[in-house]
Motif scaffolding. Structure first.
Motif, PDB file in Angstrom:
ATOM      1  N   GLY A 103      11.093   2.430  30.697  1.00  0.00           N
ATOM      2  CA  GLY A 103      10.697   3.724  30.841  1.00  0.00           C
ATOM      3  C   GLY A 103      11.309   3.979  29.432  1.00  0.00           C
ATOM      4  N   LYS A 104      11.247   4.843  28.309  1.00  0.00           N
ATOM      5  CA  LYS A 104      11.894   5.004  27.550  1.00  0.00           C
ATOM      6  C   LYS A 104      13.123   6.184  27.641  1.00  0.00           C
ATOM      7  CE  LYS A 104       8.133   6.087  25.685  1.00  0.00           C
ATOM      8  NZ  LYS A 104       6.842   5.738  24.828  1.00  0.00           N
ATOM      9  N   LYS A 105      13.207   6.993  28.817  1.00  0.00           N
ATOM     10  CA  LYS A 105      14.002   8.148  29.528  1.00  0.00           C
ATOM     11  C   LYS A 105      14.732   7.126  30.791  1.00  0.00           C
ATOM     12  CE  LYS A 105      11.765  12.073  28.560  1.00  0.00           C
ATOM     13  NZ  LYS A 105      11.026  13.171  28.358  1.00  0.00           N
ATOM     14  N   GLY A 106      14.300   6.388  31.004  1.00  0.00           N
ATOM     15  CA  GLY A 106      15.561   5.368  31.520  1.00  0.00           C
ATOM     16  C   GLY A 106      14.759   4.459  32.890  1.00  0.00           C
ATOM     17  N   THR A 108      13.981   6.163  37.724  1.00  0.00           N
ATOM     18  CA  THR A 108      14.462   7.475  38.595  1.00  0.00           C
ATOM     19  C   THR A 108      13.764   6.814  39.715  1.00  0.00           C
ATOM     20  OG1 THR A 108      12.431   9.599  38.551  1.00  0.00           O
ATOM     21  CG2 THR A 108      11.334   7.987  38.352  1.00  0.00           C
ATOM     22  N   THR A 109      14.287   6.903  41.167  1.00  0.00           N
ATOM     23  CA  THR A 109      14.065   6.791  42.026  1.00  0.00           C
ATOM     24  C   THR A 109      13.150   7.975  43.568  1.00  0.00           C
ATOM     25  OG1 THR A 109      15.557   8.731  43.416  1.00  0.00           O
ATOM     26  CG2 THR A 109      16.571   6.513  43.163  1.00  0.00           C
ATOM     27  N   ASP A 110      12.355   9.220  41.809  1.00  0.00           N
ATOM     28  CA  ASP A 110      11.673   9.743  42.369  1.00  0.00           C
ATOM     29  C   ASP A 110      10.063   9.541  40.876  1.00  0.00           C
ATOM     30  OD1 ASP A 110       9.225  11.358  43.722  1.00  0.00           O
ATOM     31  OD2 ASP A 110      10.505  13.304  43.125  1.00  0.00           O
ATOM     32  N   HIS A 111       9.602   8.186  41.002  1.00  0.00           N
ATOM     33  CA  HIS A 111       8.106   8.267  40.313  1.00  0.00           C
ATOM     34  C   HIS A 111       7.648   9.866  39.621  1.00  0.00           C
ATOM     35  CE1 HIS A 111       6.488   6.910  36.363  1.00  0.00           C
ATOM     36  NE2 HIS A 111       5.289   6.657  37.282  1.00  0.00           N
ATOM     37  N   ARG A 112       6.734  10.087  38.990  1.00  0.00           N
ATOM     38  CA  ARG A 112       6.150  10.715  38.738  1.00  0.00           C
ATOM     39  C   ARG A 112       5.921  10.517  37.058  1.00  0.00           C
ATOM     40  NH1 ARG A 112       5.564  13.956  43.637  1.00  0.00           N
ATOM     41  NH2 ARG A 112       7.061  13.736  44.724  1.00  0.00           N
ATOM     42  N   GLU A 113       3.948  10.847  37.482  1.00  0.00           N
ATOM     43  CA  GLU A 113       2.678  11.092  36.132  1.00  0.00           C
ATOM     44  C   GLU A 113       3.540  11.636  35.038  1.00  0.00           C
ATOM     45  OE1 GLU A 113      -1.588   9.426  35.424  1.00  0.00           O
ATOM     46  OE2 GLU A 113       0.138   8.919  36.917  1.00  0.00           O
ATOM     47  N   ASN A 114       3.581  10.155  34.198  1.00  0.00           N
ATOM     48  CA  ASN A 114       4.134  10.812  32.640  1.00  0.00           C
ATOM     49  C   ASN A 114       5.648  11.247  32.493  1.00  0.00           C
ATOM     50  OD1 ASN A 114       1.075  10.799  31.619  1.00  0.00           O
ATOM     51  ND2 ASN A 114       0.464  12.611  32.131  1.00  0.00           N
ATOM     52  N   ASP A 115       6.049  10.618  33.252  1.00  0.00           N
ATOM     53  CA  ASP A 115       7.406  10.979  33.393  1.00  0.00           C
ATOM     54  C   ASP A 115       8.150  10.029  32.282  1.00  0.00           C
ATOM     55  OD1 ASP A 115       8.378   8.736  35.044  1.00  0.00           O
ATOM     56  OD2 ASP A 115       9.528   9.635  36.710  1.00  0.00           O
ATOM     57  N   LYS A 116       7.889   8.722  32.033  1.00  0.00           N
ATOM     58  CA  LYS A 116       8.174   8.234  30.750  1.00  0.00           C
ATOM     59  C   LYS A 116       9.242   7.382  32.054  1.00  0.00           C
ATOM     60  CE  LYS A 116       5.507   9.419  27.790  1.00  0.00           C
ATOM     61  NZ  LYS A 116       4.642  10.908  28.504  1.00  0.00           N
ATOM     62  N   ARG A 117      10.026   7.217  32.598  1.00  0.00           N
ATOM     63  CA  ARG A 117      10.685   6.320  33.650  1.00  0.00           C
ATOM     64  C   ARG A 117      10.411   5.032  34.194  1.00  0.00           C
ATOM     65  NH1 ARG A 117      15.911   8.807  33.865  1.00  0.00           N
ATOM     66  NH2 ARG A 117      15.749  10.835  32.657  1.00  0.00           N
ATOM     67  N   SER A 118      11.126   4.493  34.697  1.00  0.00           N
ATOM     68  CA  SER A 118      10.182   3.455  35.101  1.00  0.00           C
ATOM     69  C   SER A 118      11.579   3.153  37.002  1.00  0.00           C
ATOM     70  CB  SER A 118      11.280   2.195  35.059  1.00  0.00           C
ATOM     71  OG  SER A 118      10.481   1.791  33.423  1.00  0.00           O
ATOM     72  N   PRO A 119      10.193   3.248  37.538  1.00  0.00           N
ATOM     73  CA  PRO A 119      10.078   3.439  39.274  1.00  0.00           C
ATOM     74  C   PRO A 119      12.298   2.747  39.919  1.00  0.00           C
ATOM     75  CG  PRO A 119       8.557   2.439  39.392  1.00  0.00           C
ATOM     76  CD  PRO A 119       8.783   2.444  37.801  1.00  0.00           C
ATOM     77  N   VAL A 120      12.962   2.805  40.722  1.00  0.00           N
ATOM     78  CA  VAL A 120      13.957   1.921  40.796  1.00  0.00           C
ATOM     79  C   VAL A 120      13.187   1.307  42.399  1.00  0.00           C
ATOM     80  CG1 VAL A 120      16.106   2.382  41.994  1.00  0.00           C
ATOM     81  CG2 VAL A 120      15.298   3.617  39.826  1.00  0.00           C
ATOM     82  N   GLY A 121      13.468  -0.091  42.296  1.00  0.00           N
ATOM     83  CA  GLY A 121      13.393  -0.004  44.034  1.00  0.00           C
ATOM     84  C   GLY A 121      12.900  -1.458  44.170  1.00  0.00           C
ATOM     85  N   VAL A 122      12.573  -1.815  45.363  1.00  0.00           N
ATOM     86  CA  VAL A 122      12.019  -3.627  45.169  1.00  0.00           C
ATOM     87  C   VAL A 122      10.899  -3.093  45.434  1.00  0.00           C
ATOM     88  CG1 VAL A 122      11.805  -5.231  46.921  1.00  0.00           C
ATOM     89  CG2 VAL A 122      14.021  -3.693  46.476  1.00  0.00           C
ATOM     90  N   PHE A 123       9.586  -4.004  44.759  1.00  0.00           N
ATOM     91  CA  PHE A 123       7.898  -4.219  44.886  1.00  0.00           C
ATOM     92  C   PHE A 123       8.011  -5.161  44.988  1.00  0.00           C
ATOM     93  CE2 PHE A 123       9.553  -0.471  42.125  1.00  0.00           C
ATOM     94  CZ  PHE A 123       9.362   0.473  43.269  1.00  0.00           C
ATOM     95  N   THR A 124       6.405  -5.949  45.728  1.00  0.00           N
ATOM     96  CA  THR A 124       6.154  -6.927  45.698  1.00  0.00           C
ATOM     97  C   THR A 124       5.165  -7.581  44.667  1.00  0.00           C
ATOM     98  OG1 THR A 124       4.426  -6.078  46.986  1.00  0.00           O
ATOM     99  CG2 THR A 124       5.693  -7.123  48.259  1.00  0.00           C
ATOM    100  N   LEU A 125       5.066  -8.193  43.989  1.00  0.00           N
ATOM    101  CA  LEU A 125       4.232  -8.494  42.337  1.00  0.00           C
ATOM    102  C   LEU A 125       2.927 -10.166  43.019  1.00  0.00           C
ATOM    103  CD1 LEU A 125       7.274  -9.962  40.139  1.00  0.00           C
ATOM    104  CD2 LEU A 125       6.271  -8.199  40.086  1.00  0.00           C
ATOM    105  N   THR A 126       1.835  -9.548  43.026  1.00  0.00           N
ATOM    106  CA  THR A 126       0.638 -10.641  43.331  1.00  0.00           C
ATOM    107  C   THR A 126      -0.678 -10.739  42.815  1.00  0.00           C
ATOM    108  OG1 THR A 126      -0.519  -8.045  44.331  1.00  0.00           O
ATOM    109  CG2 THR A 126       1.520  -9.394  45.914  1.00  0.00           C
ATOM    110  N   ASP A 127      -0.531  -9.874  41.765  1.00  0.00           N
ATOM    111  CA  ASP A 127      -1.676 -10.054  40.898  1.00  0.00           C
ATOM    112  C   ASP A 127      -1.330  -9.646  39.455  1.00  0.00           C
ATOM    113  OD1 ASP A 127      -4.177  -9.796  42.593  1.00  0.00           O
ATOM    114  OD2 ASP A 127      -2.418  -7.862  42.967  1.00  0.00           O
ATOM    115  N   ALA A 128      -2.420 -10.090  38.285  1.00  0.00           N
ATOM    116  CA  ALA A 128      -2.240 -11.088  36.694  1.00  0.00           C
ATOM    117  C   ALA A 128      -3.035 -10.644  36.373  1.00  0.00           C
ATOM    118  CB  ALA A 128      -0.679 -11.945  36.710  1.00  0.00           C
TER     119      ALA A 128
END
Length: 238
Positions: A103-106, A108-128
């Motif tokens: 994300g261009k602004k870095g 966040t641990t509390d991602h919100r729509e249009n905040d331009k930040r990437s969410p911090v965390g562990v996420f599964t990967l299932t679809d491409a």
């Protein structure tokens, strides 16, 4: 299907970045003046990831895409693929790494729509999926021109979504990457992807080179329960 412009947590805004790809010399931390072995003393752990996020990596996962952000407010990061090997499945090994953007602004641990930040965390990967034909992905792959970036975006961004891997943040698993379902509500954003890079920060996704995306698509295997561990270094190590 919805248009791909809804991807990366925003509607009709630019998303990704672009650099050459290939194995990097040393671990991810070495690119920031750290020892190649920094945080890698225990081969049973993903380097430079603290107990909190380490504990969220599923026990049956044998593939981890680690995204090491340079800083909480930085758009630069490094993607590293770790895999488990050996008969006891206890040791993580670094397979490949690539320069990347988030994300261009870095972060966040509390991602919100249009905040331009990437969410911090562990996420599964299932679809491409993507605009281009399946390059040999092991994930279910949806080829669709509906994912194409609008051509009123800068030309450097037109190929952002040629290949994408959906990050399972606020999305319905088992659907195309551009499915609009947001289980936690629209305010929490969504459409967070791994996708192709255009040389600068994104609206929340993680981007890397075309060659890197093809490698991940051909390597990540649902049978290995792959996940992404992502964040800036301080949050990752917490």
């Amino acid at each position: 299907m919805v248009v791909a412009a809804a991807a990366c947590g925003v509607l009709l805004t630019s998303c990704a970045s672009g650099n050459d790809d290939g194995p990097r010399k040393g671990a991810a931390g070495a690119e920031h003046g750290e020892s190649a072995q920094a945080g890698a003393g225990d081969p049973r752990r993903i380097p430079d990831v603290g107990d909190r996020l380490q504990s969220e990596i599923p026990r049956n996962s044998r593939q981890v895409v680690a995204v090491y952000g340079d800083g909480e407010d930085s758009a630069k990061s490094t993607v590293v693929l770790y895999t488990k090997s050996g008969t006891k499945d206890t040791t993580w090994e670094k397979a490949r790494s690539w320069p990347a953007h988030n994300g261009k602004k870095g972060w966040t641990t509390d991602h919100r729509e249009n905040d331009k930040r990437s969410p911090v965390g562990v996420f599964t990967l299932t679809d491409a999926g993507g605009v281009l034909a399946d390059p040999g992905a092991r994930f279910p792959y949806t080829e669709s021109v509906s994912m194409q970036a609008p051509h009123y975006w800068p030309k450097t961004h037109w190929h952002d979504f040629d290949y994408v891997i959906a990050i399972d943040y606020n999305r319905a698993k088992g659907t195309p990457p551009n499915d609009p379902t947001r289980p936690q509500g629209q305010a929490k954003g969504g459409g967070i992807w791994l996708h192709m890079d255009h040389g600068s920060g994104t609206s929340g996704c993680v981007s890397l080179s075309k060659a890197g995306m093809k490698y991940l698509l051909r390597t990540l295997d649902p049978k290995q329960h792959p996940v992404v561990v992502m964040g800036d270094r301080a949050h990752l190590q917490a």
